[in-house]
Design an enzyme around this catalytic site. Structure first.
Site, short mmCIF file in Angstrom:
data_model
loop_
_atom_site.label_atom_id
_atom_site.label_comp_id
_atom_site.label_asym_id
_atom_site.label_seq_id
_atom_site.Cartn_x
_atom_site.Cartn_y
_atom_site.Cartn_z
NE ARG A 51 -2.29 -1.21 2.71
CZ ARG A 51 -2.66 -2.39 2.25
NH1 ARG A 51 -3.66 -2.50 1.45
NH2 ARG A 51 -2.00 -3.47 2.61
CE LYS A 80 26.09 -5.07 -5.28
NZ LYS A 80 26.33 -4.11 -6.36
NE ARG A 101 6.99 0.73 5.02
CZ ARG A 101 5.73 0.31 5.12
NH1 ARG A 101 5.44 -0.96 4.94
NH2 ARG A 101 4.77 1.16 5.37
CG HIS A 129 3.55 4.42 8.61
ND1 HIS A 129 3.75 5.20 7.48
CD2 HIS A 129 3.05 3.24 8.18
CE1 HIS A 129 3.37 4.50 6.43
NE2 HIS A 129 2.94 3.32 6.81
C1 NCD Z 1 1.02 -0.35 8.21
C2 NCD Z 1 2.51 -0.36 8.43
O1 NCD Z 1 3.25 -0.64 7.50
O2 NCD Z 1 2.91 -0.05 9.55
N1 NCD Z 1 0.68 -0.55 6.88
C3 NCD Z 1 0.59 0.53 6.06
O3 NCD Z 1 1.53 1.26 5.85
N2 NCD Z 1 -0.61 0.80 5.56
C4 NCD Z 1 0.27 -1.23 9.10
C5 NCD Z 1 0.64 -2.67 9.13
O4 NCD Z 1 1.54 -3.13 8.43
O5 NCD Z 1 -0.01 -3.36 9.91
#
Ligand code: NCD
Length: 311
Positions: A51, A80, A101, A129
């Site tokens: 997502r 690496k 991420r 997040h």
């Molecule tokens: C969330 C995450 O990655 O923390 N997902 C997301 O970004 N929509 C929630 C999850 O993974 O449970």
């Protein structure tokens, strides 16, 4: 230059202006379809995501820009042994903005210190997040008309769920918000959130075990998945994974105008039958995340003035 690493990197006014822009884009997407022509977004995903990565990519493509990136640590030079600092220095020459991420808490913050382009934290370990939080606030505001004055239930894995940690940090800045933290003992909200965020805010909060008990007084129910990948052993995960399952029967205890949110992916915690209920807003919430990220890209690239204050 601004980055978005922590939800508090945007103050309340900036957040409000950004959500306002997201709403204008949602209403008239055609007006924004070429605003990022010639710009490139890099998606640096050292940890899997569907997502978040695709919504960033969709956001940039819908603005007329282009995207490049990788979607796992194995497929990048991290395999690496390259450091995050070196990766972002290099990417600064390849793209105009980066979404990162990382499984390590703090990695996007480190990257931002070495970066020549805006860096957005797209989730760092069990930590924060912020773009999910903007997405959550956007859906709360669209469904409830405002963010202040609501009783918000957060349910599930409040320990490892980074979306929960970010959302609480952002929500304490609104007036008259009450928190009901619903989790098993082992997955309670981390002490630092209770002591450093919730307690000083002065907002009432309670920790409860049973979803049914909390349900009647909630305005928003934020469900979360038990974060399997952050457990130290599989037995604990198996024991806790089905702690809460929202069924139509449990939802019947909720208010008529309750908003049921979930950052997704859902595993078992919301029964499929609940999807038919008009209060189930999680798929619409995910759709909104694209407009929120479009607004954020425009703001961080300086293509939409007066959203962010001068750094
Ligand atoms: C969330 C995450 O990655 O923390 N997902 C997301 O970004 N929509 C929630 C999850 O993974 O449970």
């Amino acid at each position: 230059m601004r980055h978005l690493i922590d939800p508090l990197d945007l103050d309340r006014e900036e957040t409000a202006r950004l959500l306002g822009l997201a709403q204008r884009i949602l209403d008239r997407p055609g007006d924004y379809a070429r605003r990022c022509e010639g710009k490139i977004l890099a998606t640096l995903f050292f940890e899997p995501s569907t997502r978040t990565r695709l919504s960033f990519e969709s956001a940039m493509l819908r603005l007329g820009g282009q995207v490049l990136g990788f979607s796992s640590a194995q497929s990048s030079s991290a395999a690496k042994g390259e450091s995050v600092a070196d990766t972002i220095r290099m990417i600064s020459g390849y793209a105009d903005i980066a979404a990162m991420r990382h499984f390590k808490e703090g990695a996007p913050l480190v990257a931002s210190r070495y970066s020549k382009i805006p860096v957005v934290n797209a989730g760092d370990g069990g930590h924060q997040h912020p773009t999910q939080t903007l997405t959550d606030l956007f859906m709360i505001q669209r469904s409830r008309g405002q963010i202040s004055g609501l009783t918000i239930g957060l349910c599930g894995d409040l320990k490892f769920g980074r979306t929960v940690h970010s959302l609480i940090k952002a929500l304490v800045r609104y007036e008259d918000v009450r928190f009901v933290l619903i989790s098993p003992e082992e997955l309670r909200t981390p002490g630092y959130i209770l002591k450093e965020v919730l307690s000083p805010s002065g907002h009432p909060f309670e920790e409860v075990r049973r979803m049914e008990e909390a349900m009647p007084r909630l305005d928003v129910l934020y469900m979360t998945r038990v974060q399997r990948e952050r457990f130290f052993n599989e037995e604990d995960y198996v024991r806790l994974k089905d702690s809460y399952i929202l069924t139509p029967e449990k939802l019947a205890l909720g208010k008529k105008e309750l908003a049921v949110l979930h950052p997704l992916p859902r595993v078992n915690e919301i029964h499929k039958q609940v999807d038919e209920d008009p209060r189930a807003l999680y798929f619409e919430q995910a759709r909104g995340g694209v407009f929120v990220r479009m607004a954020l890209i425009l703001a961080l690239l300086g293509l939409e003035p007066h959203i962010l204050k001068e750094a």
